[in-house]
Design a protein around this motif. Structure first.
Motif, mmCIF file in Angstrom:
data_model
loop_
_atom_site.group_PDB
_atom_site.id
_atom_site.type_symbol
_atom_site.label_atom_id
_atom_site.label_comp_id
_atom_site.label_asym_id
_atom_site.label_seq_id
_atom_site.Cartn_x
_atom_site.Cartn_y
_atom_site.Cartn_z
ATOM 1 N N ALA A 1 -48.305 10.420 12.660
ATOM 2 C CA ALA A 1 -49.274 9.047 12.728
ATOM 3 C C ALA A 1 -48.321 8.481 11.729
ATOM 4 O O ALA A 1 -48.426 6.964 11.925
ATOM 5 C CB ALA A 1 -50.657 9.435 12.503
ATOM 6 N N TYR A 2 -48.058 8.607 10.686
ATOM 7 C CA TYR A 2 -47.834 7.826 9.838
ATOM 8 C C TYR A 2 -46.121 7.310 9.881
ATOM 9 O O TYR A 2 -45.696 6.318 9.487
ATOM 10 C CB TYR A 2 -47.531 8.674 8.280
ATOM 11 C CG TYR A 2 -48.758 8.414 7.418
ATOM 12 C CD1 TYR A 2 -49.333 7.063 6.923
ATOM 13 C CD2 TYR A 2 -49.577 9.599 7.133
ATOM 14 C CE1 TYR A 2 -50.374 6.795 6.448
ATOM 15 C CE2 TYR A 2 -50.750 9.390 6.371
ATOM 16 C CZ TYR A 2 -51.245 8.147 6.201
ATOM 17 O OH TYR A 2 -52.553 7.876 5.362
ATOM 18 N N ALA A 3 -45.452 8.396 10.734
ATOM 19 C CA ALA A 3 -43.957 7.983 10.991
ATOM 20 C C ALA A 3 -44.054 7.011 12.180
ATOM 21 O O ALA A 3 -42.793 6.375 12.275
ATOM 22 C CB ALA A 3 -43.575 9.333 11.249
ATOM 23 N N ILE A 4 -44.780 6.871 12.992
ATOM 24 C CA ILE A 4 -44.770 5.997 14.134
ATOM 25 C C ILE A 4 -44.604 4.655 13.676
ATOM 26 O O ILE A 4 -45.540 4.101 13.086
ATOM 27 C CB ILE A 4 -46.010 6.223 15.204
ATOM 28 C CG1 ILE A 4 -46.200 7.583 15.601
ATOM 29 C CG2 ILE A 4 -46.094 5.134 16.212
ATOM 30 C CD1 ILE A 4 -44.763 8.027 16.387
ATOM 31 N N ASP A 5 -43.806 3.805 14.127
ATOM 32 C CA ASP A 5 -43.575 2.162 14.121
ATOM 33 C C ASP A 5 -44.249 1.405 15.249
ATOM 34 O O ASP A 5 -43.785 1.351 16.455
ATOM 35 C CB ASP A 5 -42.192 1.898 14.066
ATOM 36 C CG ASP A 5 -41.882 0.506 13.623
ATOM 37 O OD1 ASP A 5 -42.815 -0.304 13.714
ATOM 38 O OD2 ASP A 5 -40.800 0.253 13.297
ATOM 39 N N ARG A 6 -45.611 1.347 15.143
ATOM 40 C CA ARG A 6 -46.342 0.606 16.172
ATOM 41 C C ARG A 6 -45.709 -0.825 16.445
ATOM 42 O O ARG A 6 -45.902 -1.217 17.490
ATOM 43 C CB ARG A 6 -47.960 0.545 15.837
ATOM 44 C CG ARG A 6 -48.450 1.812 15.688
ATOM 45 C CD ARG A 6 -50.003 1.600 15.505
ATOM 46 N NE ARG A 6 -50.755 3.023 15.356
ATOM 47 C CZ ARG A 6 -50.342 4.127 14.334
ATOM 48 N NH1 ARG A 6 -49.333 3.835 13.392
ATOM 49 N NH2 ARG A 6 -51.028 5.259 14.358
ATOM 50 N N ASP A 7 -45.423 -1.410 15.462
ATOM 51 C CA ASP A 7 -44.912 -2.823 15.619
ATOM 52 C C ASP A 7 -43.634 -2.672 16.659
ATOM 53 O O ASP A 7 -43.547 -3.695 17.658
ATOM 54 C CB ASP A 7 -44.223 -3.541 14.234
ATOM 55 C CG ASP A 7 -45.485 -3.969 13.397
ATOM 56 O OD1 ASP A 7 -46.559 -4.421 13.919
ATOM 57 O OD2 ASP A 7 -45.430 -3.627 12.401
ATOM 58 N N ALA A 8 -42.892 -1.827 16.522
ATOM 59 C CA ALA A 8 -41.566 -1.600 17.274
ATOM 60 C C ALA A 8 -42.076 -1.157 18.588
ATOM 61 O O ALA A 8 -41.432 -1.992 19.755
ATOM 62 C CB ALA A 8 -40.706 -0.762 16.763
ATOM 63 N N ILE A 9 -43.081 -0.490 18.929
ATOM 64 C CA ILE A 9 -43.530 -0.037 20.104
ATOM 65 C C ILE A 9 -44.064 -1.258 20.882
ATOM 66 O O ILE A 9 -43.668 -1.416 21.942
ATOM 67 C CB ILE A 9 -44.498 1.038 20.032
ATOM 68 C CG1 ILE A 9 -43.728 2.477 19.575
ATOM 69 C CG2 ILE A 9 -45.023 1.306 21.261
ATOM 70 C CD1 ILE A 9 -44.842 3.469 19.100
ATOM 71 N N VAL A 10 -44.938 -1.845 20.284
ATOM 72 C CA VAL A 10 -45.849 -3.155 20.937
ATOM 73 C C VAL A 10 -44.495 -4.218 21.168
ATOM 74 O O VAL A 10 -44.680 -4.595 22.444
ATOM 75 C CB VAL A 10 -46.650 -4.011 19.887
ATOM 76 C CG1 VAL A 10 -47.151 -5.238 20.406
ATOM 77 C CG2 VAL A 10 -47.704 -2.946 19.582
ATOM 78 N N GLN A 11 -43.589 -4.400 20.361
ATOM 79 C CA GLN A 11 -42.411 -5.217 20.805
ATOM 80 C C GLN A 11 -41.725 -4.851 21.869
ATOM 81 O O GLN A 11 -41.521 -5.508 22.859
ATOM 82 C CB GLN A 11 -41.554 -5.628 19.601
ATOM 83 C CG GLN A 11 -40.645 -6.626 19.808
ATOM 84 C CD GLN A 11 -41.192 -8.075 20.201
ATOM 85 O OE1 GLN A 11 -42.155 -8.472 19.730
ATOM 86 N NE2 GLN A 11 -40.471 -8.843 21.072
ATOM 87 N N ALA A 12 -41.457 -3.625 22.245
ATOM 88 C CA ALA A 12 -40.614 -3.025 23.184
ATOM 89 C C ALA A 12 -41.365 -3.022 24.247
ATOM 90 O O ALA A 12 -40.682 -3.179 25.511
ATOM 91 C CB ALA A 12 -40.136 -1.700 22.728
#
Length: 509
Positions: free
Chosen positions: A297-308
């Protein structure tokens, strides 16, 4: 997809029809549609339904079709408040343990038979007795009876503030016809009370609905709706602009801003009640170690996922419920922190390994996100193998526990119970990750009976915090509902619950 969504029982419909080498055939002869325009609207959806039994499927692709074929006892309006549908009114006893529903007059199934209260009792008893995907919605129901043809009485063992949303949130709660079920025809030739009836189904190609001129809400203006299965957004958009289709929810996110000012299409967009998540299989090591799940959960980059996946149209969130909801609560524990993730992995004694991530080609956003997640987890010594079967296979794999981690969404949620109970209560019908926590169980059980809205909100906020802290789900984002249609289409609106309803739609071709 899940809930209107995803988690559930996959049927063998596609295989059966492929072996038959033909369409499912005619379901109901409605004769002249009796519609104002008689035009058929062509809609492109992202994948093929696994089956057409509304009480067994949990596939969103199926619900996109079946919401126009079936009705529920009550139904949500555009603000997600429950309104009369097959029941024209209802009342509760002073102790809130008896709910009495009065059916509207003159409702008929699409084969001409009358709807009675016995059909409602049969539909609900089928869900309960056969332990179908939504049986959990009846957990407090002790009796369902029909004292006369127009009255349905539901008795509950304790106050149940979410009973109406359970009955009206379409997911598996349609009122079905007994003879259609017992014949087995319901999986391919369903008979409902809705504005349209299934008239033709060619596996892998299309499903055609024909207008029901005797619909209790008034005959539709459309003559029918043809659903085609197009998973590629670029293909769906090109088909819309070419006039081959009239409506689609398969929209290229990178073009949404441009499409908002494109006069050749109409763009419908609204914040949704959906959420997308990751789930780790806690029946397997090392994913049963909460520190390993937290590290991911700490490793996930949510900003990058949302943008992609959405080009910024989605809203990242570390809980399930979106900000526009009364039931929303704040949570911001898992900012991307690789050092903390590595420390948790070291504490858990994890020195590296592989992870089988289950995505699906029918929801391309899961594949896109999976590729980013694979890169996110490399610094933790995790090598991610991405699988992307069709959605029916995805359901089979999820239901059999054949995954390390999966990504999916829950769509069309209304009550806070929809967001959390089935997915996180011990033994919950959709708890594929096998999470179990006594405190969460207690809070979710309490939320189901608490009638004070503010107190109920606090109970779910507490439960949601523990669910996130222990990473039962790793939440990613709340998407927007984005749909496109031809300017010739009128009377259609995009809804937060992602319901696709064409009863009031017309088209000028």
């Amino acid at each position: 997809m899940t809930s209107r969504t995803t988690l559930g029982i996959a049927g063998a419909l596609a295989a059966v029809l492929a072996l038959a080498g033909c369409s499912a055939g005619q379901s109901v002869d409605l004769g002249d549609s009796g519609s104002a325009s008689g035009q058929t609207l062509v809609a492109a959806i992202g994948g093929e339904p696994d089956q057409l039994d509304p009480q067994k499927t949990t596939s969103y692709f199926a619900f996109e079709v079946l919401e126009n074929v079936y009705d529920t006892l009550v139904q949500p309006d555009a603000n997600l408040e429950m309104q009369p549908a097959l029941a024209e009114s209802w009342e509760t006893s002073d102790d809130q343990l008896t709910w009495t529903f009065t059916l509207r007059d003159g409702v008929k199934f699409q084969d001409g038979s009358d709807l009675t209260s016995e059909d409602v009792v049969y539909s609900y008893r089928r869900i309960i007795d056969e332990k179908l995907a939504n049986a959990w919605k009846f957990s407090t129901v002790s009796d369902v009876s029909a004292p006369d043809d127009k009255t349905v009485v539901i008795t509950v063992s304790q106050p149940t503030p979410n009973l109406l949303s359970n009955l009206g949130g379409f997911k598996g709660m349609a009122i079905v016809e007994k003879s259609n079920v017992e014949s087995g025809d319901i999986t391919t030739k369903p008979v409902g009370t809705g504005p349209f009836a299934v008239s033709d189904y060619v596996a892998g190609d299309h499903i055609t609905l024909k207008a029901n001129p005797d619909y209790w809400g008034g005959a539709p203006q459309l003559g029918g709706v043809e659903y085609r299965f197009i998973s590629e957004p670029a293909t769906a958009l090109a088909s819309l602009k070419a006039g081959d289709i009239d409506w689609t929810d398969v929209v290229p996110p990178q073009q949404v801003e441009q499409l908002s000012s494109d006069s050749s299409v109409t763009l419908g967009q609204t914040p949704s009640s959906d959420y997308w998540y990751l789930a780790l299989n806690e029946a397997k090591a090392p994913w049963n170690d909460v520190r390993v799940r937290q590290a991911i959960a700490y490793a996930i980059d949510r900003d990058a996922i949302v943008q992609a996946v959405s080009y910024g149209t989605a809203e990242k969130n570390q809980l399930a419920i979106p900000k526009q909801s009364f039931w929303y609560s704040e949570y911001d524990e898992y900012s991307t922190d690789i050092d903390k993730a590595k420390a948790l992995m070291a504490e858990a004694g994890f020195t590296g390994g592989t992870l089988d991530l289950l995505a699906t080609s029918d929801y391309p956003e899961t594949v896109t996100a999976a590729q980013i997640i694979a890169a996110n987890l490399e610094p933790l010594g995790i090598q991610v193998s991405i699988r992307q079967p069709d959605f029916s296979t995805w359901l089979d794999e999820q239901n059999s526990g054949n995954f390390d981690m999966l990504m999916m969404g829950w769509l069309g949620n209304i009550d806070p119970d929809d967001f959390y109970y089935s997915q996180h209560h011990t033994g919950g019908a959709s708890n594929a990750q096998k999470f179990s926590d006594p405190e969460v169980d207690e809070l979710l059980d309490a939320g189901r009976v608490e009638t004070d809205k503010d107190k109920r909100k606090d109970l779910y906020a507490q439960a949601a915090t523990i669910i996130a802290d222990k990473a039962s789900y790793i939440y990613l984002y709340n998407p927007s509902v984005t749909q496109l249609w031809s300017p010739k289409v009128s009377g259609y609106e995009t809804r937060a619950d992602r319901a696709i309803r064409f009863a009031g739609t017309s088209i000028d071709k």
